[in-house]
Design a protein around this motif. Sequence first.
Motif, PDB file in Angstrom:
ATOM      1  N   ARG A 219       0.828  -1.214   0.000  1.00 37.78           N
ATOM      2  CA  ARG A 219       0.000   0.000   0.000  1.00 37.78           C
ATOM      3  C   ARG A 219       0.860   1.260   0.000  1.00 37.78           C
ATOM      4  N   SER A 220       1.959   1.221   0.702  1.00 38.92           N
ATOM      5  CA  SER A 220       2.862   2.362   0.744  1.00 38.92           C
ATOM      6  C   SER A 220       3.411   2.671  -0.644  1.00 38.92           C
ATOM      7  N   VAL A 221       3.882   1.643  -1.332  1.00 38.63           N
ATOM      8  CA  VAL A 221       4.416   1.826  -2.682  1.00 38.63           C
ATOM      9  C   VAL A 221       3.324   2.317  -3.619  1.00 38.63           C
ATOM     10  N   MET A 222       2.156   1.700  -3.541  1.00 34.93           N
ATOM     11  CA  MET A 222       1.058   2.085  -4.423  1.00 34.93           C
ATOM     12  C   MET A 222       0.623   3.528  -4.178  1.00 34.93           C
ATOM     13  N   ALA A 223       0.498   3.922  -2.927  1.00 31.87           N
ATOM     14  CA  ALA A 223       0.069   5.290  -2.613  1.00 31.87           C
ATOM     15  C   ALA A 223       1.061   6.307  -3.154  1.00 31.87           C
ATOM     16  N   ARG A 224       2.342   6.041  -2.992  1.00 36.48           N
ATOM     17  CA  ARG A 224       3.355   6.971  -3.505  1.00 36.48           C
ATOM     18  C   ARG A 224       3.321   7.052  -5.019  1.00 36.48           C
ATOM     19  N   GLN A 225       3.159   5.905  -5.664  1.00 39.21           N
ATOM     20  CA  GLN A 225       3.106   5.910  -7.122  1.00 39.21           C
ATOM     21  C   GLN A 225       1.860   6.657  -7.614  1.00 39.21           C
ATOM     22  N   MET A 226       0.741   6.457  -6.959  1.00 39.30           N
ATOM     23  CA  MET A 226      -0.493   7.132  -7.373  1.00 39.30           C
ATOM     24  C   MET A 226      -0.373   8.646  -7.202  1.00 39.30           C
ATOM     25  N   ARG A 227       0.339   9.072  -6.180  1.00 33.54           N
ATOM     26  CA  ARG A 227       0.544  10.507  -5.985  1.00 33.54           C
ATOM     27  C   ARG A 227       1.522  11.055  -7.026  1.00 33.54           C
ATOM     28  N   GLU A 228       2.641  10.353  -7.219  1.00 33.81           N
ATOM     29  CA  GLU A 228       3.685  10.851  -8.110  1.00 33.81           C
ATOM     30  C   GLU A 228       3.306  10.769  -9.584  1.00 33.81           C
ATOM     31  N   GLU A 229       2.721   9.661 -10.000  1.00 33.91           N
ATOM     32  CA  GLU A 229       2.445   9.473 -11.426  1.00 33.91           C
ATOM     33  C   GLU A 229       1.092  10.009 -11.869  1.00 33.91           C
ATOM     34  N   TYR A 230       0.137  10.044 -10.960  1.00 33.31           N
ATOM     35  CA  TYR A 230      -1.202  10.482 -11.337  1.00 33.31           C
ATOM     36  C   TYR A 230      -1.600  11.801 -10.673  1.00 33.31           C
ATOM     37  N   GLY A 231      -0.782  12.289  -9.765  1.00 33.59           N
ATOM     38  CA  GLY A 231      -1.074  13.554  -9.099  1.00 33.59           C
ATOM     39  C   GLY A 231      -2.299  13.508  -8.209  1.00 33.59           C
ATOM     40  N   LEU A 232      -2.636  12.320  -7.727  1.00 35.06           N
ATOM     41  CA  LEU A 232      -3.813  12.181  -6.872  1.00 35.06           C
ATOM     42  C   LEU A 232      -3.517  12.687  -5.466  1.00 35.06           C
ATOM     43  N   ASN A 233      -4.522  13.255  -4.819  1.00 38.64           N
ATOM     44  CA  ASN A 233      -4.340  13.709  -3.443  1.00 38.64           C
ATOM     45  C   ASN A 233      -4.673  12.565  -2.482  1.00 38.64           C
ATOM     46  N   GLN A 234      -4.443  12.803  -1.207  1.00 41.62           N
ATOM     47  CA  GLN A 234      -4.637  11.759  -0.199  1.00 41.62           C
ATOM     48  C   GLN A 234      -6.074  11.251  -0.155  1.00 41.62           C
ATOM     49  N   HIS A 235      -7.036  12.131  -0.303  1.00 43.96           N
ATOM     50  CA  HIS A 235      -8.443  11.707  -0.268  1.00 43.96           C
ATOM     51  C   HIS A 235      -8.772  10.804  -1.455  1.00 43.96           C
ATOM     52  N   GLU A 236      -8.259  11.152  -2.634  1.00 40.85           N
ATOM     53  CA  GLU A 236      -8.509  10.337  -3.823  1.00 40.85           C
ATOM     54  C   GLU A 236      -7.847   8.967  -3.700  1.00 40.85           C
ATOM     55  N   ILE A 237      -6.613   8.953  -3.225  1.00 41.12           N
ATOM     56  CA  ILE A 237      -5.903   7.685  -3.035  1.00 41.12           C
ATOM     57  C   ILE A 237      -6.636   6.829  -2.014  1.00 41.12           C
ATOM     58  N   ALA A 238      -7.058   7.443  -0.925  1.00 40.69           N
ATOM     59  CA  ALA A 238      -7.780   6.708   0.123  1.00 40.69           C
ATOM     60  C   ALA A 238      -9.036   6.050  -0.441  1.00 40.69           C
ATOM     61  N   GLU A 239      -9.764   6.781  -1.239  1.00 36.22           N
ATOM     62  CA  GLU A 239     -10.996   6.236  -1.814  1.00 36.22           C
ATOM     63  C   GLU A 239     -10.693   5.069  -2.754  1.00 36.22           C
ATOM     64  N   LEU A 240      -9.684   5.229  -3.589  1.00 36.54           N
ATOM     65  CA  LEU A 240      -9.349   4.192  -4.561  1.00 36.54           C
ATOM     66  C   LEU A 240      -8.775   2.933  -3.922  1.00 36.54           C
ATOM     67  N   LEU A 241      -8.058   3.085  -2.812  1.00 36.12           N
ATOM     68  CA  LEU A 241      -7.462   1.930  -2.126  1.00 36.12           C
ATOM     69  C   LEU A 241      -8.317   1.442  -0.959  1.00 36.12           C
ATOM     70  N   ASP A 242      -9.460   2.066  -0.772  1.00 34.82           N
ATOM     71  CA  ASP A 242     -10.371   1.713   0.328  1.00 34.82           C
ATOM     72  C   ASP A 242      -9.674   1.820   1.685  1.00 34.82           C
ATOM     73  N   LEU A 243      -9.030   2.971   1.880  1.00 35.64           N
ATOM     74  CA  LEU A 243      -8.333   3.284   3.125  1.00 35.64           C
ATOM     75  C   LEU A 243      -8.851   4.602   3.657  1.00 35.64           C
ATOM     76  N   THR A 244      -8.426   4.956   4.843  1.00 29.60           N
ATOM     77  CA  THR A 244      -8.749   6.281   5.362  1.00 29.60           C
ATOM     78  C   THR A 244      -7.682   7.269   4.904  1.00 29.60           C
ATOM     79  N   GLN A 245      -8.030   8.540   4.884  1.00 33.60           N
ATOM     80  CA  GLN A 245      -7.053   9.567   4.505  1.00 33.60           C
ATOM     81  C   GLN A 245      -5.875   9.586   5.478  1.00 33.60           C
ATOM     82  N   PRO A 246      -6.100   9.459   6.819  1.00 36.81           N
ATOM     83  CA  PRO A 246      -4.947   9.422   7.725  1.00 36.81           C
ATOM     84  C   PRO A 246      -4.008   8.235   7.452  1.00 36.81           C
ATOM     85  N   ALA A 247      -4.574   7.094   7.054  1.00 35.48           N
ATOM     86  CA  ALA A 247      -3.727   5.943   6.722  1.00 35.48           C
ATOM     87  C   ALA A 247      -2.865   6.252   5.511  1.00 35.48           C
ATOM     88  N   VAL A 248      -3.457   6.873   4.493  1.00 31.13           N
ATOM     89  CA  VAL A 248      -2.701   7.249   3.301  1.00 31.13           C
ATOM     90  C   VAL A 248      -1.597   8.230   3.680  1.00 31.13           C
TER      91      VAL A 248
END
Length: 114
Positions: free
Chosen positions: A17-46
């Motif tokens: 999840r750590s690797v995926m979250a970083r890649q989603m932020r770096e390559e897709y410019g997604l914010n924490q809320h968007e990543i959280a929704e896509l990975l079914d996590l909370t924003q604080p976890a992201v």
Amino acid sequence: MRFESEVVSEDLLPAVRSVMARQMREEYGLNQHEIAELLDLTQPAVSQYLNKKRADQSIVEKLKEDPQTGILLNDAADKAAKEEKYTEELKSIVTTVRDKGIMKEKFSEAERII
């Protein structure tokens, strides 16, 4: 004694999840809320994944060093960012990590129940 499923859920998946979250932020410019929704996590976890506070960074580095696992991680992050299922990639990551001995110190101590 730990079971293999515990190693996966407590050690491997947080690193994935750590690797995926970083890649989603770096390559897709997604914010924490968007990543959280896509990975079914909370924003604080992201936030913790992105700030390297939630996953064992030595495991993260091992995953990124292996070319096959790196490709699978990239594919999983790409699919998640595009709102596609990435279950098969996760299964392949678990199998690859276990079979290649990438986390042998964790898996060798674990009891396989499946």
